[in-house]
Design an enzyme around this catalytic site. Structure first.
Site, PDB file in Angstrom:
ATOM      1  N   MET A 115      27.802  34.753  43.972  1.00 29.09           N
ATOM      2  CA  MET A 115      28.402  34.286  45.228  1.00 29.09           C
ATOM      3  C   MET A 115      27.334  34.121  46.304  1.00 29.09           C
ATOM      4  SD  MET A 115      31.715  36.799  45.107  1.00 29.09           S
ATOM      5  CE  MET A 115      30.889  38.162  44.297  1.00 29.09           C
TER       6      MET A 115
ATOM      7  N   LYS B  56      41.421  31.023  44.603  1.00 30.05           N
ATOM      8  CA  LYS B  56      40.142  31.623  44.976  1.00 30.05           C
ATOM      9  C   LYS B  56      39.035  30.598  44.941  1.00 30.05           C
ATOM     10  CE  LYS B  56      40.502  36.479  44.233  1.00 30.05           C
ATOM     11  NZ  LYS B  56      40.108  37.590  43.403  1.00 30.05           N
TER      12      LYS B  56
ATOM     13  N   ASP C 205      42.174  31.695  37.722  1.00 30.86           N
ATOM     14  CA  ASP C 205      41.647  31.148  38.970  1.00 30.86           C
ATOM     15  C   ASP C 205      40.627  30.064  38.687  1.00 30.86           C
ATOM     16  OD1 ASP C 205      39.254  32.701  38.499  1.00 30.86           O
ATOM     17  OD2 ASP C 205      40.462  34.414  39.162  1.00 30.86           O
TER      18      ASP C 205
HETATM   19  N1  SAH Z   1      33.404  38.148  37.069  1.00 33.29           N
HETATM   20  C1  SAH Z   1      32.502  37.027  37.161  1.00 33.29           C
HETATM   21  C2  SAH Z   1      31.926  36.879  38.543  1.00 33.29           C
HETATM   22  C3  SAH Z   1      32.932  36.579  39.597  1.00 33.29           C
HETATM   23  S1  SAH Z   1      32.196  36.351  41.172  1.00 33.29           S
HETATM   24  C4  SAH Z   1      31.389  37.171  36.139  1.00 33.29           C
HETATM   25  O1  SAH Z   1      31.276  38.223  35.513  1.00 33.29           O
HETATM   26  O2  SAH Z   1      30.658  36.212  35.926  1.00 33.29           O
HETATM   27  C5  SAH Z   1      32.052  34.612  41.271  1.00 33.29           C
HETATM   28  C6  SAH Z   1      30.593  34.185  41.161  1.00 33.29           C
HETATM   29  O3  SAH Z   1      30.171  34.227  39.820  1.00 33.29           O
HETATM   30  C7  SAH Z   1      30.332  32.783  41.594  1.00 33.29           C
HETATM   31  O4  SAH Z   1      30.217  32.686  42.986  1.00 33.29           O
HETATM   32  C8  SAH Z   1      29.005  32.502  40.921  1.00 33.29           C
HETATM   33  O5  SAH Z   1      27.952  33.098  41.627  1.00 33.29           O
HETATM   34  C9  SAH Z   1      29.151  33.252  39.640  1.00 33.29           C
HETATM   35  N2  SAH Z   1      29.541  32.394  38.513  1.00 33.29           N
HETATM   36  C10 SAH Z   1      30.610  32.531  37.728  1.00 33.29           C
HETATM   37  N3  SAH Z   1      30.627  31.595  36.765  1.00 33.29           N
HETATM   38  C11 SAH Z   1      29.524  30.857  36.941  1.00 33.29           C
HETATM   39  C12 SAH Z   1      28.952  29.743  36.265  1.00 33.29           C
HETATM   40  N4  SAH Z   1      29.526  29.206  35.178  1.00 33.29           N
HETATM   41  N5  SAH Z   1      27.792  29.248  36.707  1.00 33.29           N
HETATM   42  C13 SAH Z   1      27.181  29.771  37.774  1.00 33.29           C
HETATM   43  N6  SAH Z   1      27.683  30.821  38.456  1.00 33.29           N
HETATM   44  C14 SAH Z   1      28.828  31.363  38.051  1.00 33.29           C
END
Ligand code: SAH
Length: 466
Positions: free
Chosen positions: A386, A272, A250
């Site tokens: 998020m 997504k 995604d």
């Molecule tokens: N499974 C993922 C999270 C998924 S939810 C994890 O463990 O990181 C999606 C959210 O993750 C986004 O809305 C943001 O808040 C955060 N996120 C994921 N990658 C990011 C990045 N490189 N920089 C900032 N926020 C990030």
């Protein structure tokens, strides 16, 4: 001249069990060779004026024996190998001459000229060895190569070789050609991965079903790809990315990471974006099942860690319901990645004794149902995933529940990536600053006094600094 005649060192593997090996020297260099030789369990005899502590201990344990303090040419008789490892170069060469005269292979440590054999750089995954030899031309280069292979080969790889050896009798009934095809099929199927995670029974079932002529089964790898910087992938993630037949990914998986997926793997984007769920979750779940049942090695690649706000649990619940083999590979979650690359420790002896990960995602009815009284406390760090859309509400609620208006808060966008941006502010002013900065990437919100440490600890210089 023919190239083939110009490579005078031939790597071979030698049976040492039961053979005599003579090591001359008692210091660190000799000990290093003894350590290696002991893996092949020969009887090692040592000649030295003095033994260092390690060798002394081995003698005491009875792992090696001492043949005397003075070298005598007669000692090389009947040995399979001789190692000259004293710190006297001329003496080493005399030892080599004695061994040569008796036709016993000899290695002079760090001196290839008088040696009749040299030891390659080695990667061990017993019973498997990978040997790298530069024929003494560039040992440092050989060692570099070894490091790369070391990183490439899973720690449990030897288990695979041992398993295949144990099951050779069961496969013997087949003709040679069929046998090879069967092992190829086994190596391409879910069996090896089962072994690497320690489930030998499942691997044996896979092999048995191949012997019975059933088609190879598929499997699913649920893999955390980390926050974006490809260097933050785990060894296992990279390995599975390079052996998958099809990938479902995604938006959170960065293009730099997709570059590392096997070239000829089929790529399926399952979207997504915020407010735009391109493929509904239950369709992703059933697609994973369909592909695995068709015999594919399916990679479900997710941003960060699959078990942190990743719905990874739902995806594998569906798989386990269908009896499909799967494994879950953790990844660096956005909170860890963003914190590290923004210079904001998530905990700190003085400022934060705990850290909470929460989702700032509003429900369908627009509500943010969080325990604000628990989140609005000093002495902790709160990370909102998020949380960019609901940022103004988050800040207002935290202040309404008791945090001061000047409480530190940071927004990290595209954390760990060349496009990373960090906006620092207070509960009172961050929403306006973020609106002005027009954030469009994935963003994480970090709340707590640790945010102030960035001034001192920030280190990562993204390409587009704001
Ligand atoms: N499974 C993922 C999270 C998924 S939810 C994890 O463990 O990181 C999606 C959210 O993750 C986004 O809305 C943001 O808040 C955060 N996120 C994921 N990658 C990011 C990045 N490189 N920089 C900032 N926020 C990030």
């Amino acid at each position: 001249m023919n190239d083939h005649t110009t490579n005078p060192w031939l790597p071979i593997t030698l049976r040492l069990a039961g053979a005599r090996v003579l090591v001359v020297g008692g210091g660190e260099v000799a000990a290093r060779k003894v350590r290696l030789l002991l893996k092949a369990a020969p009887c090692i005899e040592i000649v030295a004026l003095e033994l260092n502590a390690e060798l002394g201990a081995l003698v005491e344990q009875g792992a090696i024996t001492v043949s005397g303090t003075a070298f005598d040419a007669g000692l090389v008789q009947g040995c399979r190998l001789v190692i000259a490892a004293t710190d006297d170069r001329e003496f080493n060469r005399r030892i080599a001459a004695a061994a040569d005269a008796a036709n016993v292979p000899v290695n002079v440590v760090d001196d290839p000229a008088p040696s009749s054999f040299i030891t390659p750089a080695l990667v061990e995954r017993a019973p498997l060895w990978v040997a790298i030899s530069s024929g003494g031309a560039a040992p440092v280069l050989a060692r570099r190569l070894r490091e790369r292979i070391e990183a490439l080969l899973p720690a449990g790889y030897g288990r695979l070789a041992a398993f295949m050896e144990r099951h050779r009798p069961g496969v013997k009934a087949l003709a040679v050609e069929q046998r090879r095809a069967l092992w190829e099929q086994f190596l391409d199927g879910p069996g090896p991965e089962r072994l690497l995670v320690g489930d030998e029974a499942a691997a044996a079932i896979e092999l048995e079903s191949l012997i019975q002529g059933e088609p190879a089964r598929g499997e699913v790898y649920l893999v955390g790809a980390g926050p974006g910087d490809p260097d933050l992938l785990t060894f296992r993630a990279l390995r599975l990315m390079q052996q998958a037949d099809v990938v479902l990914f995604d938006r959170l998986v960065s293009p730099a990471i997709m570059e590392l997926v096997r070239r000829d793997a089929e790529r399926i984007f399952v979207g997504k974006k915020r407010n735009q769920h391109t493929v509904p979750q239950d369709e992703i779940n059933s697609e994973l099942v369909r592909l695995a049942l068709a015999g594919k090695r399916v990679l479900r690649l997710k941003g960060g860690d699959p078990f942190i706000f990743g719905r990874g649990g739902e995806e594998i619940a569906e798989l386990s319901g269908h009896g499909i083999a799967f494994q879950v590979v953790p990844g660096i979650t956005a909170a860890s990645g963003c914190a590290a690359y923004a210079g904001i420790p998530l905990t700190h002896r003085d400022y934060a004794q705990s850290c909470i990960f929460v989702t700032g995602h509003a429900r369908a009815d627009g509500t943010l149902n969080l325990h604000w009284d628990q989140l609005a406390r000093p002495g902790q760090t709160v990370v909102f995933y998020m949380g960019v859309v609901t940022l103004p509400r988050v800040c207002a609620e935290l202040m309404a529940h008791g945090l001061p208006a000047d409480w530190p808060i940071a927004l990290v966008e595209d954390g760990t990536q060349p496009t990373q941006r960090v906006v620092i502010g207070t509960l009172a002013d961050l929403p306006a600053k973020v609106a002005a900065a027009a954030s469009s990437g994935a963003s994480l919100v970090i709340v707590g006094e640790v945010v102030r440490l960035r001034e001192q600890l920030g280190w990562f210089q993204p390409r587009s600094t704001t």
